[in-house]
Enzyme design. Sequence first.
Site, PDB file in Angstrom:
ATOM      1  N   ALA A  66       0.888  -1.083   0.001  1.00  0.00           N
ATOM      2  CA  ALA A  66      -0.030  -0.027  -0.175  1.00  0.00           C
ATOM      3  C   ALA A  66       0.933   1.215   0.129  1.00  0.00           C
ATOM      4  O   ALA A  66       1.974   1.269   0.291  1.00  0.00           O
ATOM      5  CB  ALA A  66      -1.011   0.017   1.242  1.00  0.00           C
ATOM      6  N   GLY A 108       0.580  -4.912   1.067  1.00  0.00           N
ATOM      7  CA  GLY A 108      -0.765  -4.737   0.616  1.00  0.00           C
ATOM      8  C   GLY A 108      -0.439  -5.785  -1.022  1.00  0.00           C
ATOM      9  O   GLY A 108      -1.462  -6.101  -1.485  1.00  0.00           O
ATOM     10  N   GLU A 111      -0.790  -9.068  -0.064  1.00  0.00           N
ATOM     11  CA  GLU A 111      -2.199  -9.312   0.177  1.00  0.00           C
ATOM     12  C   GLU A 111      -3.155  -9.555  -1.343  1.00  0.00           C
ATOM     13  O   GLU A 111      -3.949 -10.204  -1.332  1.00  0.00           O
ATOM     14  CB  GLU A 111      -2.639  -8.498   1.070  1.00  0.00           C
ATOM     15  N   GLU A 131       4.689  -5.091   7.400  1.00  0.00           N
ATOM     16  CA  GLU A 131       4.116  -3.762   7.822  1.00  0.00           C
ATOM     17  C   GLU A 131       4.578  -3.322   9.467  1.00  0.00           C
ATOM     18  O   GLU A 131       4.435  -2.165   9.784  1.00  0.00           O
ATOM     19  CB  GLU A 131       2.407  -4.173   8.125  1.00  0.00           C
TER      20      GLU A 131
HETATM   21  N1  CO8 Z   1       4.343   3.014  -1.036  1.00  0.00           N
HETATM   22  C1  CO8 Z   1       4.943   4.345  -1.483  1.00  0.00           C
HETATM   23  N2  CO8 Z   1       5.804   4.305  -2.239  1.00  0.00           N
HETATM   24  C2  CO8 Z   1       6.683   3.432  -2.481  1.00  0.00           C
HETATM   25  C3  CO8 Z   1       6.503   2.202  -1.604  1.00  0.00           C
HETATM   26  C4  CO8 Z   1       5.140   2.146  -0.941  1.00  0.00           C
HETATM   27  N3  CO8 Z   1       4.928   1.055  -0.135  1.00  0.00           N
HETATM   28  N4  CO8 Z   1       7.428   1.342  -2.002  1.00  0.00           N
HETATM   29  C5  CO8 Z   1       8.349   2.071  -2.889  1.00  0.00           C
HETATM   30  N5  CO8 Z   1       7.780   3.147  -3.041  1.00  0.00           N
HETATM   31  C6  CO8 Z   1       8.542   4.263  -3.827  1.00  0.00           C
HETATM   32  C7  CO8 Z   1       9.555   4.771  -3.007  1.00  0.00           C
HETATM   33  O1  CO8 Z   1       9.419   5.829  -2.272  1.00  0.00           O
HETATM   34  C8  CO8 Z   1      10.473   5.444  -4.394  1.00  0.00           C
HETATM   35  O2  CO8 Z   1       9.936   6.542  -4.500  1.00  0.00           O
HETATM   36  P1  CO8 Z   1      10.988   7.623  -4.778  1.00  0.00           P
HETATM   37  O3  CO8 Z   1      11.869   7.513  -6.004  1.00  0.00           O
HETATM   38  O4  CO8 Z   1       9.920   9.019  -5.253  1.00  0.00           O
HETATM   39  O5  CO8 Z   1      11.781   8.184  -3.311  1.00  0.00           O
HETATM   40  C9  CO8 Z   1      10.189   4.295  -5.229  1.00  0.00           C
HETATM   41  O6  CO8 Z   1       9.351   3.761  -5.047  1.00  0.00           O
HETATM   42  C10 CO8 Z   1      11.367   3.368  -5.552  1.00  0.00           C
HETATM   43  O7  CO8 Z   1      11.807   2.741  -4.468  1.00  0.00           O
HETATM   44  P2  CO8 Z   1      13.180   2.650  -3.764  1.00  0.00           P
HETATM   45  O8  CO8 Z   1      14.156   3.530  -3.885  1.00  0.00           O
HETATM   46  O9  CO8 Z   1      12.703   2.306  -2.272  1.00  0.00           O
HETATM   47  O10 CO8 Z   1      13.413   1.285  -4.446  1.00  0.00           O
HETATM   48  P3  CO8 Z   1      14.404   0.080  -3.763  1.00  0.00           P
HETATM   49  O11 CO8 Z   1      14.682  -0.949  -5.023  1.00  0.00           O
HETATM   50  O12 CO8 Z   1      15.763   0.506  -3.110  1.00  0.00           O
HETATM   51  O13 CO8 Z   1      13.513  -0.677  -2.466  1.00  0.00           O
HETATM   52  C11 CO8 Z   1      11.743  -1.771  -1.822  1.00  0.00           C
HETATM   53  C12 CO8 Z   1      12.471  -1.398  -2.867  1.00  0.00           C
HETATM   54  C13 CO8 Z   1      12.650  -2.626  -0.796  1.00  0.00           C
HETATM   55  C14 CO8 Z   1      10.377  -2.525  -2.088  1.00  0.00           C
HETATM   56  C15 CO8 Z   1      11.313  -0.609  -0.973  1.00  0.00           C
HETATM   57  O14 CO8 Z   1      10.916   0.541  -1.736  1.00  0.00           O
HETATM   58  C16 CO8 Z   1      10.418  -0.628   0.169  1.00  0.00           C
HETATM   59  O15 CO8 Z   1      10.835  -0.971   1.168  1.00  0.00           O
HETATM   60  N6  CO8 Z   1       9.331  -0.275  -0.038  1.00  0.00           N
HETATM   61  C17 CO8 Z   1       8.183  -0.390   1.131  1.00  0.00           C
HETATM   62  C18 CO8 Z   1       7.952  -1.738   1.065  1.00  0.00           C
HETATM   63  C19 CO8 Z   1       6.513  -1.961   2.302  1.00  0.00           C
HETATM   64  O16 CO8 Z   1       6.865  -1.586   3.526  1.00  0.00           O
HETATM   65  N7  CO8 Z   1       5.354  -2.215   1.999  1.00  0.00           N
HETATM   66  C20 CO8 Z   1       4.496  -2.359   2.983  1.00  0.00           C
HETATM   67  C21 CO8 Z   1       3.650  -1.004   2.939  1.00  0.00           C
HETATM   68  S1  CO8 Z   1       2.291  -1.161   4.225  1.00  0.00           S
HETATM   69  C22 CO8 Z   1       1.353  -2.152   3.554  1.00  0.00           C
HETATM   70  O17 CO8 Z   1       1.201  -2.401   2.380  1.00  0.00           O
HETATM   71  C23 CO8 Z   1      -0.135  -2.345   4.192  1.00  0.00           C
HETATM   72  C24 CO8 Z   1      -1.111  -2.879   3.512  1.00  0.00           C
HETATM   73  C25 CO8 Z   1      -2.596  -2.514   4.317  1.00  0.00           C
HETATM   74  C26 CO8 Z   1      -3.753  -2.410   3.131  1.00  0.00           C
HETATM   75  C27 CO8 Z   1      -4.744  -2.059   3.717  1.00  0.00           C
HETATM   76  C28 CO8 Z   1      -5.966  -2.079   2.767  1.00  0.00           C
HETATM   77  C29 CO8 Z   1      -7.279  -2.625   3.496  1.00  0.00           C
END
Ligand code: CO8
Length: 257
Positions: A66, A108, A111, A131
Amino acid sequence: MPYEMILLENPVPGVGVVRLNRPQALNALNAQVTREVFDALEAYDRDDSVGCMILTGSDKAFAAGADIKQMAAQTVSDLLTDDFTDWSRMMRVRKPIIGAVSGFALGGGCEVAMLCDMLIASETARFGQPEVTIGVIPGAGGTQRLTRAVGKAVAMEVMLGNRQLSAAEALSAGLVNHVFPVESYFDEAVKLAAKIAEMPRVAVRLIKDAVSHAEELGLSAGLAYEKQGFLLAFGTEDKTEGMTAFVEKRKPAWKHR
Ligand code: CO8
């Protein structure tokens, strides 16, 4: 309204593809993305030319979760009043959905993958529920579906210890159907979808419905539910056609009725 965050593709007759297309954010799921995905899946569900769907992303990311930037500004009241948190729309899609997953399927993203009926993964797929690292818990089924898929101990480690499952681990745990090289996983998903799309669609729908209920019902109730579907299938034109074709040693010509 034209879609801005997804692409629609029809690689072969009978197969409708929804492709997440927000590469700058690794396909992070914000309110617009999820609305477009669910709208498109529901449109395919109503489309008689489609028998099976594929939900996919890019080779690098199925979806990295998400949208944390969107959620950072959201309050409890926001979540209770907008439709972002209602991912149950995907459970009401009646035609089969194959998830074709490569790269990150986190939070998400994992999920949504688990809301699909079958999963084809590339060798680079990574499944995780991180999360806890941002102070929350899974909110679209992670604690329940991952636990059912891989068992309590592995699910606990994934969610409490931020462990990502590799494609090979996901395969051996039963989370995904098949793993293929990144060059071919999508084509393999299309092949499977095309095969399912050629099946008699009323029976396909009844099977998806009955198998989906296996997670909800005890055995006796589940068997009774299946029996109702079996009886319904006997009322279809395709039952007559399928059995007649078998007896006459020819290919059935399905009417999907
Ligand atoms: N949300 C927003 N932006 C994101 C997300 C995300 N989940 N993941 C990546 N991005 C963005 C980064 O901010 C970055 O943007 P910018 O260049 O503008 O800074 C761009 O994507 C590229 O990402 P990275 O530079 O971080 O890329 P890397 O290859 O270095 O890393 C990762 C990749 C490991 C995937 C890293 O991006 C990361 O850890 N992302 C977050 C993963 C995460 O924590 N996901 C869980 C989120 S919480 C969730 O999903 C709850 C779900 C609940 C659903 C409820 C509905 C009912």
